[in-house]
Design a protein around this motif. Sequence first.
Motif, PDB file in Angstrom:
ATOM      1  N   GLY A  93       1.023  -1.134  -0.039  1.00 36.56           N
ATOM      2  CA  GLY A  93       0.249   0.250   0.114  1.00 36.56           C
ATOM      3  C   GLY A  93       0.866   1.322   0.120  1.00 36.56           C
ATOM      4  O   GLY A  93       0.375   2.176   0.345  1.00 36.56           O
ATOM      5  N   ILE A  94       2.428   1.158  -0.548  1.00 37.06           N
ATOM      6  CA  ILE A  94       3.102   2.201  -0.300  1.00 37.06           C
ATOM      7  C   ILE A  94       3.276   2.512  -1.854  1.00 37.06           C
ATOM      8  O   ILE A  94       4.025   1.412  -2.906  1.00 37.06           O
ATOM      9  N   SER A  95       2.878   3.577  -2.362  1.00 37.11           N
ATOM     10  CA  SER A  95       2.873   4.700  -3.455  1.00 37.11           C
ATOM     11  C   SER A  95       4.403   4.624  -3.545  1.00 37.11           C
ATOM     12  O   SER A  95       5.319   4.745  -2.745  1.00 37.11           O
ATOM     13  N   LEU A  96       4.873   4.696  -5.586  1.00 37.84           N
ATOM     14  CA  LEU A  96       6.414   4.662  -5.534  1.00 37.84           C
ATOM     15  C   LEU A  96       6.345   5.165  -6.767  1.00 37.84           C
ATOM     16  O   LEU A  96       5.787   5.275  -7.442  1.00 37.84           O
ATOM     17  N   VAL A  97       7.562   6.152  -6.467  1.00 33.64           N
ATOM     18  CA  VAL A  97       7.980   6.790  -7.475  1.00 33.64           C
ATOM     19  C   VAL A  97       9.414   6.354  -8.493  1.00 33.64           C
ATOM     20  O   VAL A  97      10.083   6.102  -7.428  1.00 33.64           O
ATOM     21  N   VAL A  98       8.819   6.376  -9.823  1.00 34.28           N
ATOM     22  CA  VAL A  98       9.978   5.232 -10.577  1.00 34.28           C
ATOM     23  C   VAL A  98      10.447   6.029 -10.839  1.00 34.28           C
ATOM     24  O   VAL A  98       9.833   6.960 -12.191  1.00 34.28           O
ATOM     25  N   ALA A  99      11.962   7.150 -10.744  1.00 37.62           N
ATOM     26  CA  ALA A  99      12.978   7.030 -11.200  1.00 37.62           C
ATOM     27  C   ALA A  99      13.581   6.671 -12.521  1.00 37.62           C
ATOM     28  O   ALA A  99      14.046   7.139 -13.714  1.00 37.62           O
ATOM     29  N   SER A 100      13.813   5.118 -12.423  1.00 34.37           N
ATOM     30  CA  SER A 100      14.388   4.500 -13.730  1.00 34.37           C
ATOM     31  C   SER A 100      12.923   4.186 -14.514  1.00 34.37           C
ATOM     32  O   SER A 100      12.995   3.146 -14.813  1.00 34.37           O
ATOM     33  N   LEU A 110       5.552  -4.199 -15.700  1.00 35.25           N
ATOM     34  CA  LEU A 110       4.535  -3.501 -15.945  1.00 35.25           C
ATOM     35  C   LEU A 110       3.348  -3.655 -15.106  1.00 35.25           C
ATOM     36  O   LEU A 110       2.793  -2.590 -14.610  1.00 35.25           O
ATOM     37  N   HIS A 111       2.872  -4.788 -15.786  1.00 34.26           N
ATOM     38  CA  HIS A 111       1.609  -5.424 -15.372  1.00 34.26           C
ATOM     39  C   HIS A 111       1.518  -5.830 -13.432  1.00 34.26           C
ATOM     40  O   HIS A 111       0.688  -5.317 -13.303  1.00 34.26           O
ATOM     41  N   ARG A 112       2.473  -6.575 -13.468  1.00 28.11           N
ATOM     42  CA  ARG A 112       2.244  -6.588 -11.942  1.00 28.11           C
ATOM     43  C   ARG A 112       2.554  -5.389 -10.744  1.00 28.11           C
ATOM     44  O   ARG A 112       1.615  -5.731 -10.062  1.00 28.11           O
ATOM     45  N   LEU A 113       3.666  -4.114 -11.295  1.00 29.39           N
ATOM     46  CA  LEU A 113       3.260  -3.125 -10.501  1.00 29.39           C
ATOM     47  C   LEU A 113       2.052  -2.752 -10.934  1.00 29.39           C
ATOM     48  O   LEU A 113       1.744  -1.972  -9.490  1.00 29.39           O
ATOM     49  N   THR A 114       1.202  -2.409 -11.657  1.00 29.24           N
ATOM     50  CA  THR A 114       0.004  -1.606 -11.567  1.00 29.24           C
ATOM     51  C   THR A 114      -1.227  -2.534 -10.791  1.00 29.24           C
ATOM     52  O   THR A 114      -2.113  -1.641 -10.562  1.00 29.24           O
ATOM     53  N   LEU A 115      -1.170  -4.119 -10.869  1.00 30.37           N
ATOM     54  CA  LEU A 115      -2.124  -4.903 -10.679  1.00 30.37           C
ATOM     55  C   LEU A 115      -2.053  -4.522  -9.210  1.00 30.37           C
ATOM     56  O   LEU A 115      -2.854  -4.612  -8.314  1.00 30.37           O
ATOM     57  N   ALA A 116      -0.373  -4.678  -8.715  1.00 31.05           N
ATOM     58  CA  ALA A 116      -0.116  -4.392  -7.691  1.00 31.05           C
ATOM     59  C   ALA A 116      -1.047  -2.709  -6.463  1.00 31.05           C
ATOM     60  O   ALA A 116      -1.747  -2.580  -5.678  1.00 31.05           O
ATOM     61  N   ALA A 117      -0.467  -2.008  -7.664  1.00 28.85           N
ATOM     62  CA  ALA A 117      -0.947  -0.999  -6.853  1.00 28.85           C
ATOM     63  C   ALA A 117      -2.479  -0.752  -7.350  1.00 28.85           C
ATOM     64  O   ALA A 117      -3.620  -0.563  -5.829  1.00 28.85           O
ATOM     65  N   THR A 119      -4.699  -2.763  -6.316  1.00 25.70           N
ATOM     66  CA  THR A 119      -4.943  -3.506  -5.253  1.00 25.70           C
ATOM     67  C   THR A 119      -5.198  -3.502  -3.887  1.00 25.70           C
ATOM     68  O   THR A 119      -6.085  -3.651  -3.092  1.00 25.70           O
ATOM     69  N   SER A 120      -4.000  -2.863  -4.177  1.00 22.33           N
ATOM     70  CA  SER A 120      -3.941  -1.608  -2.957  1.00 22.33           C
ATOM     71  C   SER A 120      -3.850  -0.498  -2.493  1.00 22.33           C
ATOM     72  O   SER A 120      -4.308   0.096  -1.271  1.00 22.33           O
ATOM     73  N   GLY A 121      -4.886   0.145  -3.373  1.00 16.47           N
ATOM     74  CA  GLY A 121      -5.055   1.512  -3.326  1.00 16.47           C
ATOM     75  C   GLY A 121      -3.562   2.319  -4.032  1.00 16.47           C
ATOM     76  O   GLY A 121      -3.359   3.475  -3.657  1.00 16.47           O
ATOM     77  N   ALA A 122      -2.290   1.791  -3.458  1.00 20.27           N
ATOM     78  CA  ALA A 122      -1.527   2.210  -3.803  1.00 20.27           C
ATOM     79  C   ALA A 122      -1.155   2.635  -5.475  1.00 20.27           C
ATOM     80  O   ALA A 122      -1.880   3.212  -6.142  1.00 20.27           O
ATOM     81  N   ARG A 123      -0.191   4.103  -5.277  1.00 22.47           N
ATOM     82  CA  ARG A 123      -0.343   4.978  -6.698  1.00 22.47           C
ATOM     83  C   ARG A 123       1.307   4.400  -8.232  1.00 22.47           C
ATOM     84  O   ARG A 123       2.303   4.546  -6.644  1.00 22.47           O
ATOM     85  N   LEU A 124       1.703   4.148  -8.928  1.00 22.55           N
ATOM     86  CA  LEU A 124       3.239   3.916  -9.315  1.00 22.55           C
ATOM     87  C   LEU A 124       2.989   5.344 -10.197  1.00 22.55           C
ATOM     88  O   LEU A 124       2.060   5.307 -11.138  1.00 22.55           O
ATOM     89  N   VAL A 125       3.854   5.781 -10.403  1.00 22.86           N
ATOM     90  CA  VAL A 125       4.308   7.346 -10.661  1.00 22.86           C
ATOM     91  C   VAL A 125       4.675   7.361 -11.385  1.00 22.86           C
ATOM     92  O   VAL A 125       6.331   6.985 -10.534  1.00 22.86           O
ATOM     93  N   VAL A 126       5.031   7.909 -12.556  1.00 29.22           N
ATOM     94  CA  VAL A 126       6.341   8.646 -13.583  1.00 29.22           C
ATOM     95  C   VAL A 126       6.383  10.006 -13.484  1.00 29.22           C
ATOM     96  O   VAL A 126       5.843  10.617 -14.268  1.00 29.22           O
ATOM     97  N   PRO A 127       7.364  10.228 -12.590  1.00 27.35           N
ATOM     98  CA  PRO A 127       7.805  11.694 -12.644  1.00 27.35           C
ATOM     99  C   PRO A 127       8.133  12.155 -14.905  1.00 27.35           C
ATOM    100  O   PRO A 127       8.339  11.358 -15.412  1.00 27.35           O
ATOM    101  N   ALA A 128       8.321  13.525 -14.339  1.00 20.89           N
ATOM    102  CA  ALA A 128       8.709  13.652 -15.405  1.00 20.89           C
ATOM    103  C   ALA A 128      10.343  13.620 -16.384  1.00 20.89           C
ATOM    104  O   ALA A 128      10.852  14.023 -17.076  1.00 20.89           O
ATOM    105  N   GLY A 129      10.762  13.771 -15.677  1.00 15.56           N
ATOM    106  CA  GLY A 129      11.784  13.475 -15.130  1.00 15.56           C
ATOM    107  C   GLY A 129      12.887  14.980 -15.998  1.00 15.56           C
ATOM    108  O   GLY A 129      12.403  15.910 -15.381  1.00 15.56           O
ATOM    109  N   ALA A 130      13.774  14.531 -17.089  1.00 19.03           N
ATOM    110  CA  ALA A 130      14.224  15.397 -17.693  1.00 19.03           C
ATOM    111  C   ALA A 130      13.994  16.315 -18.121  1.00 19.03           C
ATOM    112  O   ALA A 130      14.350  17.325 -19.260  1.00 19.03           O
ATOM    113  N   ILE A 131      13.001  16.448 -18.671  1.00 21.33           N
ATOM    114  CA  ILE A 131      11.788  16.715 -19.824  1.00 21.33           C
ATOM    115  C   ILE A 131      10.471  17.195 -18.941  1.00 21.33           C
ATOM    116  O   ILE A 131      10.547  17.779 -18.055  1.00 21.33           O
ATOM    117  N   GLY A 132       9.770  17.695 -20.023  1.00 23.51           N
ATOM    118  CA  GLY A 132       8.640  18.076 -19.557  1.00 23.51           C
ATOM    119  C   GLY A 132       7.287  17.679 -20.498  1.00 23.51           C
ATOM    120  O   GLY A 132       7.782  17.048 -21.695  1.00 23.51           O
TER     121      GLY A 132
END
Length: 272
Positions: A93-100, A110-117, A119-132
């Motif tokens: 249930g812990i949200s995760l920001v993925v730099a890599s 990707l399927h495992r991560l999104t399914l886990a999110a 199911t638990s209500g957590a969020r998989l977050v993709v940041p903008a990183g080096a772009i906008g």
Amino acid sequence: MSAPRDPACPRHVGQRPIGLIGFGAIGRALAATLGADPAYRLTVLRRGDGALLAGVDAVDTLEALIAARPALVVEAAGQGAVAEYGPALLEAGISLVVASTGALADDGLLHRLTLAAATSGARLVVPAGAIGGLDYLAAIAGLPDARVRYISRKPPAAWSEELRALGHDPVSLAAEVVLFEGGAAEAAARYPRNLNAGLTVALAVGPALAGVSVVADPAVTSNTHEITVESPAGRAAMRFTNRPSPDNPKTSVLTALSLVAAVRRHFDPLVI
């Protein structure tokens, strides 16, 4: 190695608990910002010893990181860390920001991560990183005939090994060398440490991505990202020229700043 702080301790009441995986160039830059901010309580999962910044705790197992009960964890340790730690964190249930973000080129992961999110209500977050411009890209992604191209340009120093392998001297390179042209997933797999931005674009636009190019260019002195868009909504051209990290020329100073912004956005009442 210090133990995680007790969240019930009065001096930590009201602090926002954040986890960090990895303490390389990006992790240290993020820790320097968040660790100095009294609004946050930072716990780092890392292998090995070494000095940490004041106000930053360290653990050496995933179980200890989860026990610290972070509201959010930031991954800054490479694509392997996303697969190793991501599913368990999201399942807890812990949200995760993925730099890599290049790790998300693996459809199974990707399927495992999104399914886990989900199911638990957590969020998989993709940041903008080096772009906008990800909001624009996501907006046109579903339009028919939308086409997006992404070009990564970096100084020869960022590609020294790759250029030498092709018979070029990075010091005396006189003209640009195209190192790769193809899909974002292949680019992320071939260059796992520095093509995360291309995969981020691919996640934002999906099938609208027409291609990715990787260029060593002696005419640029900064890490440069070019995105061009053609769609029924119009045309766009975006160019981001970022200063390389002094600790790792293959990544940008902006990457750590983007992660800090993603953490703050997680808690902000107003999201832009």
